[in-house]
Design a protein around this motif. Structure first.
Motif, PDB file in Angstrom:
ATOM      1  N   VAL A 159       0.844  -1.206   0.000  1.00 14.37           N
ATOM      2  CA  VAL A 159       0.000   0.000   0.000  1.00 14.37           C
ATOM      3  C   VAL A 159       0.874   1.249   0.000  1.00 14.37           C
ATOM      4  N   GLU A 160       1.923   1.236   0.801  1.00 12.95           N
ATOM      5  CA  GLU A 160       2.817   2.396   0.867  1.00 12.95           C
ATOM      6  C   GLU A 160       3.503   2.638  -0.473  1.00 12.95           C
ATOM      7  N   GLN A 161       3.983   1.561  -1.093  1.00 13.42           N
ATOM      8  CA  GLN A 161       4.676   1.714  -2.372  1.00 13.42           C
ATOM      9  C   GLN A 161       3.728   2.186  -3.471  1.00 13.42           C
ATOM     10  N   ALA A 162       2.511   1.643  -3.488  1.00 12.21           N
ATOM     11  CA  ALA A 162       1.570   1.978  -4.557  1.00 12.21           C
ATOM     12  C   ALA A 162       0.957   3.361  -4.382  1.00 12.21           C
ATOM     13  N   SER A 163       0.829   3.817  -3.133  1.00 13.98           N
ATOM     14  CA  SER A 163       0.172   5.097  -2.872  1.00 13.98           C
ATOM     15  C   SER A 163       1.151   6.252  -2.726  1.00 13.98           C
ATOM     16  N   GLY A 164       2.411   5.954  -2.416  1.00 17.11           N
ATOM     17  CA  GLY A 164       3.400   6.998  -2.214  1.00 17.11           C
ATOM     18  C   GLY A 164       3.271   7.712  -0.889  1.00 17.11           C
ATOM     19  N   GLN A 165       2.569   7.106   0.074  1.00 20.02           N
ATOM     20  CA  GLN A 165       2.449   7.690   1.409  1.00 20.02           C
ATOM     21  C   GLN A 165       2.492   6.582   2.448  1.00 20.02           C
ATOM     22  N   SER A 166       2.650   6.974   3.688  1.00 15.70           N
ATOM     23  CA  SER A 166       2.715   5.976   4.742  1.00 15.70           C
ATOM     24  C   SER A 166       1.381   5.233   4.828  1.00 15.70           C
ATOM     25  N   TYR A 167       1.442   4.022   5.350  1.00 18.81           N
ATOM     26  CA  TYR A 167       0.229   3.219   5.496  1.00 18.81           C
ATOM     27  C   TYR A 167      -0.780   3.928   6.391  1.00 18.81           C
ATOM     28  N   ALA A 168      -0.301   4.480   7.497  1.00 16.63           N
ATOM     29  CA  ALA A 168      -1.190   5.190   8.420  1.00 16.63           C
ATOM     30  C   ALA A 168      -1.861   6.371   7.731  1.00 16.63           C
ATOM     31  N   SER A 169      -1.111   7.107   6.930  1.00 19.35           N
ATOM     32  CA  SER A 169      -1.683   8.258   6.223  1.00 19.35           C
ATOM     33  C   SER A 169      -2.722   7.821   5.205  1.00 19.35           C
ATOM     34  N   PHE A 170      -2.440   6.741   4.484  1.00 25.08           N
ATOM     35  CA  PHE A 170      -3.396   6.280   3.478  1.00 25.08           C
ATOM     36  C   PHE A 170      -4.708   5.863   4.132  1.00 25.08           C
ATOM     37  N   LEU A 171      -4.636   5.077   5.207  1.00 22.19           N
ATOM     38  CA  LEU A 171      -5.855   4.667   5.883  1.00 22.19           C
ATOM     39  C   LEU A 171      -6.615   5.863   6.443  1.00 22.19           C
ATOM     40  N   THR A 172      -5.881   6.805   6.999  1.00 23.08           N
ATOM     41  CA  THR A 172      -6.530   7.996   7.558  1.00 23.08           C
ATOM     42  C   THR A 172      -7.223   8.810   6.471  1.00 23.08           C
ATOM     43  N   ASN A 173      -6.553   9.017   5.350  1.00 27.33           N
ATOM     44  CA  ASN A 173      -7.074   9.883   4.287  1.00 27.33           C
ATOM     45  C   ASN A 173      -8.184   9.243   3.466  1.00 27.33           C
ATOM     46  N   TYR A 174      -8.132   7.914   3.297  1.00 24.10           N
ATOM     47  CA  TYR A 174      -9.057   7.274   2.363  1.00 24.10           C
ATOM     48  C   TYR A 174     -10.080   6.344   3.017  1.00 24.10           C
ATOM     49  N   ILE A 175      -9.903   6.032   4.307  1.00 25.10           N
ATOM     50  CA  ILE A 175     -10.869   5.164   4.977  1.00 25.10           C
ATOM     51  C   ILE A 175     -11.403   5.818   6.251  1.00 25.10           C
ATOM     52  N   ILE A 176     -10.512   6.164   7.157  1.00 26.49           N
ATOM     53  CA  ILE A 176     -10.937   6.629   8.478  1.00 26.49           C
ATOM     54  C   ILE A 176     -11.696   7.952   8.402  1.00 26.49           C
ATOM     55  N   GLU A 177     -11.152   8.948   7.719  1.00 26.66           N
ATOM     56  CA  GLU A 177     -11.831  10.245   7.632  1.00 26.66           C
ATOM     57  C   GLU A 177     -13.062  10.206   6.734  1.00 26.66           C
ATOM     58  N   PRO A 178     -13.021   9.607   5.544  1.00 23.18           N
ATOM     59  CA  PRO A 178     -14.232   9.557   4.717  1.00 23.18           C
ATOM     60  C   PRO A 178     -15.392   8.808   5.368  1.00 23.18           C
TER      61      PRO A 178
END
Length: 324
Positions: A146-165
């Protein structure tokens, strides 16, 4: 009154709460009691978030389940070249579980490159795609992808695309939110040390949440307003048949027949059910979705000696709309 509870439970039909209860101490060291807003480690229920992250990236075209993991993880040994993202999601990669890696200290921080090196030292337990074998390290690898494909930390990706939405206001990755009381893990009433969730258990058991947030996660995930129908179908398809009864603690009540992406697929008291248990030192978790009833059952406890399946049995009448 739910007997034997040291934590919190929520039963919800869609987004409507049917039953909610909390009991016991969140932290015996400071005398703080558990409440519905107490955050707990959800342990391996975290895998449902990792699977959702992979499916979101697949929808964006950033990766695909059939991709070999060598596309995303550098310097993979030859034995790993046939492993796909699908294999990691379904526990059919052949990568072992924690006990197969004695050099991996789950209680201490570790750099991703060092962790990957340790995981590749052990031979695969089976050829990729040939057998189902539960593997938390496999979900650590998914988090790195996930980190490699998204270009951001795993925690940031989950926060930005799952937790906050999804408005999961009490959910966080790696460490609890500062504004919420976090439950300390206990074993027979004594506080115990926790795994390092920020690095060692990334993707496999790293999330803090509440039963309210888990119920909201289930309802949104399964209602069709978050993942596409194709992604939801992939998540809840019986990709891997399980060798015998995998959740024996559930007795006659809960049984798993197969595994999808981050979810066991089986039955609860004869009703179709998707679910996942979790177990970190001092914590236990069980997240259940009943598709026919549109109902969630979320159980989070911070006492190692609690029996979450006995708690589940007490919640079943409310979940199925029966009278106690």
């Amino acid at each position: 009154m739910i007997e034997g509870l040291h934590g919190a439970v929520t039963v919800a039909r869609g987004n409507s709460c049917v039953l909610q209860e909390s009991a016991g101490m969140a932290d015996t060291r400071i005398g703080a009691a558990c409440t519905p807003r107490t955050a707990f480690q959800i342990a391996s229920v975290s895998k449902q978030f990792a699977a959702a992250a992979i499916l979101l990236l697949s929808e964006k075209g950033s990766l695909y389940p059939d991709d070999p993991i060598g596309n995303w993880l550098t310097r993979c040994r030859r034995e790993w070249q046939q492993i796909t993202i699908h294999n990691l999601l379904t526990h059919t990669s052949g990568v072992g579980h924690w006990d197969d890696f004695p050099d991996l200290d789950l209680y201490s921080p570790i750099a991703p490159a060092k962790q990957l090196s340790i995981l590749q030292r052990a031979p695969l337990r089976s050829l990729p795609g040939r057998a189902w074998r539960y593997s938390s390290p496999g979900y650590v690898l998914l988090a790195r992808i996930v980190e490699q494909a998204s270009g951001q930390s795993y925690a940031s990706f989950l926060t930005n695309y799952i937790i906050e939405p999804l408005n999961l206001h009490s959910t966080s990755v790696g460490e609890p939110r500062a504004e919420h009381l976090a439950a300390c893990g206990h074993d027979n009433g004594a506080a115990v040390s926790s795994f390092d969730l920020r690095t060692a258990c990334t993707g496999a058991g790293d999330i803090w949440s509440t039963t309210e947030d888990l119920a909201r996660f289930n309802a949104t995930l399964c209602a069709g307003s978050f993942l596409t129908s194709k992604a939801r179908q992939a998540m809840f398809t019986a990709h891997a048949l399980l060798p015998g009864l995998t959740i024996p603690e559930g007795g006659h009540l809960l049984g798993a027949a197969s595994y999808g992406y981050g979810w066991y697929i089986g039955t609860l008291a004869g009703h179709p059910a998707y679910f996942h248990p979790g177990d970190n030192p001092g914590y236990q978790a069980l997240n259940v979705w009943l598709p026919q009833q549109g109902t969630s059952i979320a159980i989070l406890v911070n006492e190692q000696s609690d029996n979450v399946y006995q708690l589940l049995e007490q919640l079943l009448p409310s979940a199925l709309g029966r009278r106690h």
